[in-house]
Design a protein around this motif. Sequence first.
Motif, PDB file in Angstrom:
ATOM      1  N   UNK A  53       7.999  -0.755   4.726  1.00 51.72           N
ATOM      2  CA  UNK A  53       7.460  -1.625   3.676  1.00 51.72           C
ATOM      3  C   UNK A  53       6.113  -1.134   3.161  1.00 51.72           C
ATOM      4  N   UNK A  54       5.288  -0.565   4.041  1.00 53.71           N
ATOM      5  CA  UNK A  54       3.988  -0.052   3.623  1.00 53.71           C
ATOM      6  C   UNK A  54       4.115   1.055   2.599  1.00 53.71           C
ATOM      7  N   UNK A  55       5.054   1.964   2.847  1.00 52.53           N
ATOM      8  CA  UNK A  55       5.274   3.056   1.886  1.00 52.53           C
ATOM      9  C   UNK A  55       5.804   2.511   0.566  1.00 52.53           C
ATOM     10  N   UNK A  56       6.667   1.517   0.646  1.00 53.59           N
ATOM     11  CA  UNK A  56       7.211   0.939  -0.584  1.00 53.59           C
ATOM     12  C   UNK A  56       6.105   0.259  -1.391  1.00 53.59           C
ATOM     13  N   UNK A  57       5.228  -0.479  -0.710  1.00 57.42           N
ATOM     14  CA  UNK A  57       4.122  -1.128  -1.421  1.00 57.42           C
ATOM     15  C   UNK A  57       3.143  -0.098  -1.986  1.00 57.42           C
ATOM     16  N   UNK A  58       2.900   0.983  -1.248  1.00 52.60           N
ATOM     17  CA  UNK A  58       2.045   2.048  -1.775  1.00 52.60           C
ATOM     18  C   UNK A  58       2.690   2.708  -2.990  1.00 52.60           C
ATOM     19  N   UNK A  59       3.999   2.937  -2.931  1.00 53.08           N
ATOM     20  CA  UNK A  59       4.710   3.502  -4.076  1.00 53.08           C
ATOM     21  C   UNK A  59       4.637   2.589  -5.285  1.00 53.08           C
ATOM     22  N   UNK A  60       4.750   1.293  -5.042  1.00 57.23           N
ATOM     23  CA  UNK A  60       4.639   0.319  -6.125  1.00 57.23           C
ATOM     24  C   UNK A  60       3.239   0.346  -6.731  1.00 57.23           C
TER      25      UNK A  60
ATOM     26  N   UNK B 190       7.153   4.588 -13.812  1.00 54.43           N
ATOM     27  CA  UNK B 190       8.232   3.595 -13.798  1.00 54.43           C
ATOM     28  C   UNK B 190       9.315   3.878 -12.745  1.00 54.43           C
ATOM     29  N   UNK B 191       9.604   5.150 -12.509  1.00 51.90           N
ATOM     30  CA  UNK B 191      10.600   5.482 -11.480  1.00 51.90           C
ATOM     31  C   UNK B 191      10.094   5.049 -10.112  1.00 51.90           C
ATOM     32  N   UNK B 192       8.814   5.274  -9.829  1.00 51.74           N
ATOM     33  CA  UNK B 192       8.231   4.861  -8.554  1.00 51.74           C
ATOM     34  C   UNK B 192       8.279   3.348  -8.400  1.00 51.74           C
ATOM     35  N   UNK B 193       8.011   2.630  -9.479  1.00 48.35           N
ATOM     36  CA  UNK B 193       8.044   1.163  -9.430  1.00 48.35           C
ATOM     37  C   UNK B 193       9.456   0.664  -9.134  1.00 48.35           C
TER      38      UNK B 193
END
Length: 92
Positions: free
Chosen positions: A61-68, A44-47
């Motif tokens: 943005x790529x890292x953020x989408x991978x983290x999501x 949940x923290x990563x999301x």
Amino acid sequence: MQLTAPADGRTAPRTAPRDADGMAVASFILGLLGLLVLNVFLGPIAIVLAAVSLCRGTTRRGRAYLGLALGVADLAVLVIAMQLSSTISWSL
């Protein structure tokens, strides 16, 4: 740190994009780590970090989408492991 000049002549730090980039990277790292340990907390923290960094306009943005995606995968692994072990927790 970049400085911007507001209309009244003062200089203010502009840290929002840099903070958003840091949140995107942190989201990726926590999501990846969450696949191995503490996925009930790290997922949940990563999301949340990924969502906030995307809302703030991160350049990563790529890292953020991978983290999501990894945060969602953390929770999916937890649910699958809980179903297989018939408990509300799991261990290796």
